[in-house]
Design a protein around this motif. Structure first.
Motif, mmCIF file in Angstrom:
data_model
loop_
_atom_site.group_PDB
_atom_site.id
_atom_site.type_symbol
_atom_site.label_atom_id
_atom_site.label_comp_id
_atom_site.label_asym_id
_atom_site.label_seq_id
_atom_site.Cartn_x
_atom_site.Cartn_y
_atom_site.Cartn_z
ATOM 1 N N ARG A 237 1.292 -1.145 0.129
ATOM 2 C CA ARG A 237 -0.007 0.043 0.247
ATOM 3 C C ARG A 237 1.021 1.149 0.446
ATOM 4 O O ARG A 237 0.479 2.277 -1.296
ATOM 5 C CB ARG A 237 -1.117 0.142 1.398
ATOM 6 N N GLN A 238 2.009 1.311 0.680
ATOM 7 C CA GLN A 238 2.703 2.157 0.498
ATOM 8 C C GLN A 238 3.456 2.547 -0.137
ATOM 9 O O GLN A 238 3.750 3.582 -0.513
ATOM 10 C CB GLN A 238 3.387 2.052 2.091
ATOM 11 N N LEU A 239 3.748 1.650 -1.099
ATOM 12 C CA LEU A 239 4.783 1.064 -2.233
ATOM 13 C C LEU A 239 3.852 2.400 -3.159
ATOM 14 O O LEU A 239 4.768 2.704 -3.958
ATOM 15 C CB LEU A 239 5.144 0.001 -2.572
ATOM 16 N N PHE A 240 2.536 1.722 -3.265
ATOM 17 C CA PHE A 240 1.567 2.260 -4.415
ATOM 18 C C PHE A 240 1.488 4.088 -4.712
ATOM 19 O O PHE A 240 1.856 4.317 -5.397
ATOM 20 C CB PHE A 240 0.348 2.462 -3.888
ATOM 21 N N PHE A 241 2.266 4.620 -2.709
ATOM 22 C CA PHE A 241 2.012 6.143 -3.123
ATOM 23 C C PHE A 241 3.068 6.809 -3.226
ATOM 24 O O PHE A 241 3.020 7.562 -4.023
ATOM 25 C CB PHE A 241 1.469 6.191 -1.296
ATOM 26 N N LEU A 242 4.299 5.617 -3.011
ATOM 27 C CA LEU A 242 5.570 6.351 -3.325
ATOM 28 C C LEU A 242 6.526 6.576 -4.341
ATOM 29 O O LEU A 242 6.648 7.664 -4.708
ATOM 30 C CB LEU A 242 6.342 5.503 -1.726
ATOM 31 N N ILE A 243 6.494 5.303 -5.178
ATOM 32 C CA ILE A 243 6.560 5.602 -5.988
ATOM 33 C C ILE A 243 5.955 5.470 -7.577
ATOM 34 O O ILE A 243 5.779 6.641 -8.821
ATOM 35 C CB ILE A 243 7.272 3.995 -6.755
ATOM 36 N N GLY A 244 3.798 5.916 -7.277
ATOM 37 C CA GLY A 244 3.215 6.721 -8.255
ATOM 38 C C GLY A 244 3.247 6.935 -9.160
ATOM 39 O O GLY A 244 3.363 5.466 -10.167
ATOM 40 N N GLY A 245 3.639 7.089 -10.455
ATOM 41 C CA GLY A 245 3.448 7.234 -11.193
ATOM 42 C C GLY A 245 4.468 6.542 -12.309
ATOM 43 O O GLY A 245 4.036 5.942 -13.754
ATOM 44 N N LEU A 246 5.043 6.263 -11.184
ATOM 45 C CA LEU A 246 6.984 5.555 -11.341
ATOM 46 C C LEU A 246 6.456 3.997 -12.791
ATOM 47 O O LEU A 246 7.145 3.677 -13.245
ATOM 48 C CB LEU A 246 7.917 5.256 -10.232
ATOM 49 N N LEU A 247 5.460 3.828 -11.383
ATOM 50 C CA LEU A 247 4.589 2.495 -12.332
ATOM 51 C C LEU A 247 4.694 2.714 -13.605
ATOM 52 O O LEU A 247 4.500 1.208 -14.296
ATOM 53 C CB LEU A 247 2.708 2.216 -11.156
ATOM 54 N N GLU A 248 4.642 3.522 -14.175
ATOM 55 C CA GLU A 248 3.360 3.676 -15.312
ATOM 56 C C GLU A 248 4.612 3.461 -16.450
ATOM 57 O O GLU A 248 4.466 3.336 -17.614
ATOM 58 C CB GLU A 248 2.236 4.582 -15.643
ATOM 59 N N ARG A 249 6.116 3.843 -15.899
ATOM 60 C CA ARG A 249 7.590 3.752 -16.222
ATOM 61 C C ARG A 249 7.920 2.622 -16.493
ATOM 62 O O ARG A 249 8.335 2.286 -17.459
ATOM 63 C CB ARG A 249 7.896 4.708 -16.049
ATOM 64 N N LEU A 250 7.471 1.233 -15.607
ATOM 65 C CA LEU A 250 7.984 0.249 -15.935
ATOM 66 C C LEU A 250 7.107 -0.624 -17.062
ATOM 67 O O LEU A 250 6.830 -1.752 -16.556
ATOM 68 C CB LEU A 250 8.157 -0.949 -13.792
ATOM 69 N N VAL A 251 6.999 -0.159 -17.950
ATOM 70 C CA VAL A 251 6.051 -0.749 -19.531
ATOM 71 C C VAL A 251 6.469 -2.492 -19.866
ATOM 72 O O VAL A 251 6.671 -3.197 -20.570
ATOM 73 C CB VAL A 251 6.333 0.212 -20.185
ATOM 74 N N TYR A 252 8.423 -2.245 -19.237
ATOM 75 C CA TYR A 252 8.986 -3.450 -19.870
ATOM 76 C C TYR A 252 9.251 -4.930 -18.482
ATOM 77 O O TYR A 252 9.562 -5.943 -18.842
ATOM 78 C CB TYR A 252 10.409 -3.646 -19.938
ATOM 79 N N LEU A 253 7.996 -4.091 -17.171
ATOM 80 C CA LEU A 253 7.997 -5.032 -16.454
ATOM 81 C C LEU A 253 7.628 -6.969 -16.897
ATOM 82 O O LEU A 253 7.600 -7.363 -16.110
ATOM 83 C CB LEU A 253 7.410 -4.636 -15.051
ATOM 84 N N SER A 254 6.138 -6.275 -17.546
ATOM 85 C CA SER A 254 5.388 -7.681 -18.142
ATOM 86 C C SER A 254 6.664 -9.110 -18.266
ATOM 87 O O SER A 254 6.545 -9.518 -18.690
ATOM 88 C CB SER A 254 4.400 -7.333 -18.981
ATOM 89 N N GLN A 255 6.743 -8.462 -19.338
ATOM 90 C CA GLN A 255 8.307 -8.811 -19.958
ATOM 91 C C GLN A 255 9.325 -9.699 -19.500
ATOM 92 O O GLN A 255 9.724 -10.741 -19.517
ATOM 93 C CB GLN A 255 8.704 -8.345 -21.448
ATOM 94 N N GLY A 256 9.581 -8.530 -18.591
ATOM 95 C CA GLY A 256 10.555 -9.587 -17.762
ATOM 96 C C GLY A 256 10.073 -10.582 -16.592
ATOM 97 O O GLY A 256 10.523 -11.846 -16.246
ATOM 98 N N LEU A 257 8.842 -10.408 -15.920
ATOM 99 C CA LEU A 257 7.248 -11.669 -15.263
ATOM 100 C C LEU A 257 7.660 -12.497 -16.590
ATOM 101 O O LEU A 257 7.762 -13.666 -15.964
ATOM 102 C CB LEU A 257 6.840 -10.958 -15.345
#
Length: 342
Positions: A237-257
């Motif tokens: 929950r805290q991580l959600f508010f900490l990294i905020g818009g950074l989540l949207e920049r992890l565009v290759y996370l799905s490929q990594g996973l």
């Protein structure tokens, strides 16, 4: 690894107490957490998870410690992908920022309960049926393919599942604070807040299908599976508010996973061949010449894959505007993400 019933009871009780504290200390009163508050608690939970892993290594041996760290890294990465879909859901349902903590908290608790059930089922299956490793391996390879190349849904509020829910429940058009239901003209309606939680619960179920076979590919110890999942969800929950818009920049996370899931799928198939008892494979005999992938290599591979996916994502999205949690995600950033598996 010998885990007594008392250790299980204490571990589960402490986990529940953490979430109860989270609710009464942070979530009960609606507010948007500050960056400083989110950073402090994120650091606390990550440090706690790392210390716990060190404790497992010291008490039970570093092979088990390595299994825990590999499992924690995998589950944390899958949880962050889960978090991105939470972001899409809250944006689609236009959840007010003050109530996003409550939605996240409920979603995380649902995730832990569902994963607990899958962990218990997986442990029983592994203990009684060695061929289940073939099934888990095949499932992970399929999920890896879907993670990398599957269809995507950029509007989780209007998927088939949510349309089904709306057809069978009377829905209010507006929020009424953080209430889940409201009475209007003598009739009870569910609020958009309730629909958001239903959507997140459904997504949690989908992600549990990914996460539990994945970590059972790294360890057979149910205690390590549970604690790695619990620590991966703590502080989310805290991580959600900490990294905020950074989540949207992890565009290759799905490929990594997808790469991680495929690797663990292959590891599971290799292990299944080592413990093979199926009569139509090698006459029911074990296949000992196929190498077992050591846990140190798994840990190194998972860590390196997450690092490469993160760095590649940040480099590819340099200069893109950052948005705040809960805002509408630009359509182009939803394309490389995980499907909602309608």
């Amino acid at each position: 690894m010998q885990i007594t019933p008392l250790v299980w009871i204490v571990t589960i009780a402490v986990t529940i107490l953490f979430f109860v504290y989270e609710f009464f200390a942070h979530v009960r009163k609606p507010h948007e957490p500050t960056i400083a508050e989110s950073a402090r608690w994120s650091a606390f939970y990550i440090s706690l998870a790392l210390l716990f892993g060190v404790g497992i290594g010291v008490v039970s041996g570093w092979n088990y410690g390595g299994e825990y760290f590999a499992g924690y890294l995998t589950e944390k990465a899958l949880s962050i992908d889960n978090l991105f879909v939470f972001l899409l859901v809250m944006g689609a349902f236009a959840v007010p920022k003050a109530f996003q903590q409550k939605v996240l908290m409920i979603g995380i608790v649902i995730a832990l309960i569902l994963r607990g059930g899958f962990i218990a089922a997986g442990s029983t299956l592994i203990e009684n049926f060695s061929w289940i490793f073939y099934l888990f391996g095949a499932l992970l390879l399929f999920l890896a393919y879907r993670q990398a190349f599957g269809s995507h849904d950029s509007n989780p509020a209007d998927g088939r599942f949510m349309r089904f829910v709306r057809r069978h429940l009377p829905v209010s058009d507006e929020y009424h604070g953080d209430k889940l239901t409201v009475v209007k003209n003598g009739a009870r309606f569910v609020t958009p807040m309730f629909l958001t939680i239903i959507a997140i619960g459904f997504i949690d179920l989908v992600f549990a299908v990914d996460s539990i076979p994945a970590i059972y590919g790294l360890t057979n110890e149910a205690y390590i599976v549970f604690t790695a999942n619990a620590f991966a969800l703590m502080g989310l929950r805290q991580l959600f508010f900490l990294i905020g818009g950074l989540l949207e920049r992890l565009v290759y996370l799905s490929q990594g996973l997808a790469v991680i899931l495929a690797f663990i799928g292959v590891k599971l198939v290799f292990h299944a061949l080592h413990v093979n008892e199926l009569p139509f494979i090698n006459g029911g005999e074990h296949i000992s010449w196929i190498p077992e992938i050591p846990i140190w290599f798994s840990l190194l591979f998972i860590g390196a894959t997450i690092a490469v996916a993160t760095v590649a994502s940040l480099l590819a999205t340099r200069g893109r505007p950052r948005t705040t949690p809960g805002s509408t995600t630009p359509p182009e950033l939803t394309e490389p993400r995980k499907a909602l598996h309608e």
